[in-house]
Design a protein around this motif. Structure first.
Motif, PDB file in Angstrom:
ATOM      1  N   ILE A 112      -7.610   5.950  -0.031  1.00  0.00           N
ATOM      2  CA  ILE A 112      -6.699   5.517   1.036  1.00  0.00           C
ATOM      3  C   ILE A 112      -5.501   4.793   0.418  1.00  0.00           C
ATOM      4  O   ILE A 112      -4.341   5.022   0.799  1.00  0.00           O
ATOM      5  CB  ILE A 112      -7.442   4.610   2.043  1.00  0.00           C
ATOM      6  N   LEU A 113      -5.781   3.951  -0.606  1.00  0.00           N
ATOM      7  CA  LEU A 113      -4.701   3.242  -1.290  1.00  0.00           C
ATOM      8  C   LEU A 113      -3.775   4.236  -1.992  1.00  0.00           C
ATOM      9  O   LEU A 113      -2.538   4.108  -1.926  1.00  0.00           O
ATOM     10  CB  LEU A 113      -5.284   2.263  -2.303  1.00  0.00           C
ATOM     11  N   ALA A 114      -4.376   5.247  -2.625  1.00  0.00           N
ATOM     12  CA  ALA A 114      -3.558   6.267  -3.298  1.00  0.00           C
ATOM     13  C   ALA A 114      -2.687   6.990  -2.287  1.00  0.00           C
ATOM     14  O   ALA A 114      -1.499   7.249  -2.528  1.00  0.00           O
ATOM     15  CB  ALA A 114      -4.462   7.253  -4.032  1.00  0.00           C
ATOM     16  N   GLY A 115      -3.269   7.302  -1.109  1.00  0.00           N
ATOM     17  CA  GLY A 115      -2.497   7.949  -0.053  1.00  0.00           C
ATOM     18  C   GLY A 115      -1.333   7.078   0.394  1.00  0.00           C
ATOM     19  O   GLY A 115      -0.210   7.554   0.586  1.00  0.00           O
ATOM     20  N   GLY A 116      -1.605   5.770   0.532  1.00  0.00           N
ATOM     21  CA  GLY A 116      -0.550   4.834   0.920  1.00  0.00           C
ATOM     22  C   GLY A 116       0.566   4.820  -0.104  1.00  0.00           C
ATOM     23  O   GLY A 116       1.750   4.840   0.245  1.00  0.00           O
ATOM     24  N   GLY A 117       0.197   4.800  -1.396  1.00  0.00           N
ATOM     25  CA  GLY A 117       1.198   4.811  -2.470  1.00  0.00           C
ATOM     26  C   GLY A 117       2.027   6.081  -2.443  1.00  0.00           C
ATOM     27  O   GLY A 117       3.265   6.050  -2.587  1.00  0.00           O
ATOM     28  N   ALA A 118       1.350   7.223  -2.231  1.00  0.00           N
ATOM     29  CA  ALA A 118       2.059   8.505  -2.189  1.00  0.00           C
ATOM     30  C   ALA A 118       3.048   8.523  -1.026  1.00  0.00           C
ATOM     31  O   ALA A 118       4.199   8.956  -1.160  1.00  0.00           O
ATOM     32  CB  ALA A 118       1.051   9.652  -2.051  1.00  0.00           C
ATOM     33  N   LEU A 119       2.593   8.000   0.120  1.00  0.00           N
ATOM     34  CA  LEU A 119       3.456   7.963   1.305  1.00  0.00           C
ATOM     35  C   LEU A 119       4.667   7.058   1.064  1.00  0.00           C
ATOM     36  O   LEU A 119       5.785   7.356   1.501  1.00  0.00           O
ATOM     37  CB  LEU A 119       2.627   7.442   2.488  1.00  0.00           C
ATOM     38  N   LEU A 120       4.435   5.961   0.326  1.00  0.00           N
ATOM     39  CA  LEU A 120       5.514   5.027  -0.002  1.00  0.00           C
ATOM     40  C   LEU A 120       6.594   5.745  -0.819  1.00  0.00           C
ATOM     41  O   LEU A 120       7.797   5.619  -0.547  1.00  0.00           O
ATOM     42  CB  LEU A 120       4.950   3.846  -0.791  1.00  0.00           C
ATOM     43  N   MET A 121       6.160   6.513  -1.815  1.00  0.00           N
ATOM     44  CA  MET A 121       7.111   7.261  -2.649  1.00  0.00           C
ATOM     45  C   MET A 121       7.836   8.317  -1.818  1.00  0.00           C
ATOM     46  O   MET A 121       9.041   8.530  -1.965  1.00  0.00           O
ATOM     47  CB  MET A 121       6.384   7.937  -3.822  1.00  0.00           C
ATOM     48  N   LEU A 122       7.069   8.978  -0.933  1.00  0.00           N
ATOM     49  CA  LEU A 122       7.683   9.967  -0.048  1.00  0.00           C
ATOM     50  C   LEU A 122       8.768   9.313   0.793  1.00  0.00           C
ATOM     51  O   LEU A 122       9.868   9.850   0.956  1.00  0.00           O
ATOM     52  CB  LEU A 122       6.606  10.585   0.856  1.00  0.00           C
ATOM     53  N   ALA A 179       3.847   3.320   5.444  1.00  0.00           N
ATOM     54  CA  ALA A 179       3.115   3.325   4.179  1.00  0.00           C
ATOM     55  C   ALA A 179       2.726   1.908   3.784  1.00  0.00           C
ATOM     56  O   ALA A 179       1.602   1.673   3.322  1.00  0.00           O
ATOM     57  CB  ALA A 179       3.967   3.975   3.089  1.00  0.00           C
ATOM     58  N   GLY A 180       3.658   0.960   3.977  1.00  0.00           N
ATOM     59  CA  GLY A 180       3.372  -0.431   3.626  1.00  0.00           C
ATOM     60  C   GLY A 180       2.171  -0.947   4.394  1.00  0.00           C
ATOM     61  O   GLY A 180       1.286  -1.598   3.819  1.00  0.00           O
ATOM     62  N   ALA A 181       2.106  -0.629   5.681  1.00  0.00           N
ATOM     63  CA  ALA A 181       0.969  -1.062   6.490  1.00  0.00           C
ATOM     64  C   ALA A 181      -0.318  -0.442   5.956  1.00  0.00           C
ATOM     65  O   ALA A 181      -1.350  -1.116   5.829  1.00  0.00           O
ATOM     66  CB  ALA A 181       1.193  -0.667   7.949  1.00  0.00           C
ATOM     67  N   LEU A 182      -0.251   0.847   5.603  1.00  0.00           N
ATOM     68  CA  LEU A 182      -1.443   1.538   5.101  1.00  0.00           C
ATOM     69  C   LEU A 182      -1.904   0.923   3.777  1.00  0.00           C
ATOM     70  O   LEU A 182      -3.099   0.695   3.559  1.00  0.00           O
ATOM     71  CB  LEU A 182      -1.133   3.035   4.922  1.00  0.00           C
ATOM     72  N   VAL A 183      -0.940   0.624   2.889  1.00  0.00           N
ATOM     73  CA  VAL A 183      -1.270   0.005   1.598  1.00  0.00           C
ATOM     74  C   VAL A 183      -1.943  -1.343   1.828  1.00  0.00           C
ATOM     75  O   VAL A 183      -2.957  -1.671   1.207  1.00  0.00           O
ATOM     76  CB  VAL A 183       0.002  -0.157   0.728  1.00  0.00           C
ATOM     77  N   LEU A 184      -1.388  -2.124   2.768  1.00  0.00           N
ATOM     78  CA  LEU A 184      -1.946  -3.441   3.062  1.00  0.00           C
ATOM     79  C   LEU A 184      -3.400  -3.321   3.537  1.00  0.00           C
ATOM     80  O   LEU A 184      -4.295  -4.029   3.046  1.00  0.00           O
ATOM     81  CB  LEU A 184      -1.091  -4.112   4.143  1.00  0.00           C
ATOM     82  N   VAL A 185      -3.629  -2.392   4.478  1.00  0.00           N
ATOM     83  CA  VAL A 185      -4.993  -2.199   4.998  1.00  0.00           C
ATOM     84  C   VAL A 185      -5.924  -1.777   3.866  1.00  0.00           C
ATOM     85  O   VAL A 185      -7.048  -2.274   3.729  1.00  0.00           O
ATOM     86  CB  VAL A 185      -4.983  -1.141   6.123  1.00  0.00           C
ATOM     87  N   ALA A 186      -5.454  -0.861   2.986  1.00  0.00           N
ATOM     88  CA  ALA A 186      -6.305  -0.346   1.912  1.00  0.00           C
ATOM     89  C   ALA A 186      -6.640  -1.439   0.902  1.00  0.00           C
ATOM     90  O   ALA A 186      -7.788  -1.560   0.461  1.00  0.00           O
ATOM     91  CB  ALA A 186      -5.609   0.827   1.221  1.00  0.00           C
TER      92      ALA A 186
END
Lengths: 196, 139
Positions: B95-105, B117-124
């Motif tokens: 999930i964290l990797a997905g958040g990072g990928a989304l951040l780059m996207l 993406a930031g919200a997802l990274v925070l949750v992960a």
């Protein structure tokens, strides 16, 4: 009895070694831009508020000491204070104090950036601005990451039922990171503010 | 462990020599102008090696004796201690990797994605850190 090296601690140190190389890249960028644009440095490096940055540096260095007190408390297994006297503080109090000093440092940097931008030094302005904001900015991001890590560790300390070896190890590796970020800043301070 | 430490000290010496040679050579080659990228990078590689060598030597001293894997007379089961806590499985890293990928996207195609993406990274990050601190298997 052989004391086996802690895998988390060794792994963190190896990762910090790679972080040294990340900052090596940033230092190389800074020095290269400086050697190819002496005019930009002569013109803009004088704008820096060195006394302000020096105070900020001292705040960050002191926070490293508080962090070490937190580590010693964690090694004693003392989570909370037994009285308000600093010698009786637990790792929670020391870590909050470290956090406060780190937060003051980052806030000071935000203030410094705002002042510098108002004085015309911007990241896309010229080579000096790019070098300055890239090096100090990546460092500030690292400090912010350390602050977030400290909050997560504090949360863990409050959440755990029995504070044990695993929690103490996490705090110790966060302190390794914090000391590393501190040492990098001392290097950056001398290169950017003292050598100019 | 001694071999590991010595390897990093040898690397340190090599990198110091390489940095010196590089610096002198660049001074000659560019008529007294320093070539900063290589000089800084190779010097700090020496620092990196010395840092690891020093740390490993400290760890070696602290452990009091040789580890079984460093002894010729050790048996396989001597090297079977409790090594640490490893999660048997966890969804949080991906999930964290997905958040990072989304951040780059988000940085590449549209900054508004970064907020999600930031919200997802925070949750992960929070989920991963506290995975074993809540619920049935809380420590």
């Amino acid at each position: 009895m052989v004391q086996r090296p802690n895998t988390v601690a060794v792994g963190t140190i190896v990762w910090l070694g790679s972080e040294v190389m990340f900052f090596a890249g940033l230092f190389a960028i800074y020095f290269t831009l400086r050697s190819t644009n002496p005019g930009a440095w002569a013109e803009q490096a004088g704008v820096l508020n060195v006394p302000f940055a020096a105070v900020n540096t001292i705040i960050l260095v002191i926070s490293s000491f508080w962090c070490q007190f937190a580590v010693w408390a964690a090694e004693r297994g003392q989570v909370k204070r037994t009285s308000w006297a600093p010698k009786d503080w637990g790792l929670t109090e020391w870590l909050f104090l470290t956090y406060a000093f780190g937060a003051v440092f980052v806030s000071g940097q935000v203030l410094e950036y705002a002042t510098l931008v108002s004085e015309g030094i911007t990241i896309d302005g010229n080579a000096y601005g790019s070098a300055f904001y890239l090096t100090t900015g990546f460092h500030a991001l690292h400090v912010t990451g350390g602050l977030i890590a400290m909050l997560l560790m504090l949360g863990r300390v409050f959440a755990v039922k029995n504070f044990g070896h695993k929690e103490a190890t996490s705090i110790i590796v966060v302190s390794y990171y914090w000391h590393f970020v501190d040492v990098v800043w001392i290097g950056l301070f001398f290169v950017i503010y003292v050598l100019k | 462990m001694r071999a590991n430490t010595n390897l990093f000290w040898i690397l340190t010496v090599f990198m110091v020599l390489a940095a010196t040679a590089y610096t002198v050579w660049s001074l000659i080659w560019y008529d007294g102008q320093l070539e900063w990228v290589g000089t800084v990078a190779i010097s700090l590689t020496a620092v990196l090696s010395a840092f690891l060598a020093f740390y490993l030597s400290r760890v070696h001293k602290a452990q009091g004796a040789e580890l079984p894997e460093d002894r010729l007379d050790a048996n396989i089961d001597d090297g079977d201690p409790e090594i640490g806590f490893y999660s048997p499985w966890s969804w949080w890293p991906i999930i964290l990797a997905g958040g990072g990928a989304l951040l780059m996207l988000g940085l590449a195609v549209g900054f508004w994605i970064c907020f999600l993406a930031g919200a997802l990274v925070l949750v992960a990050v929070v989920g991963w850190t506290y995975e074993y601190y809540r619920g049935y298997f809380a420590r």
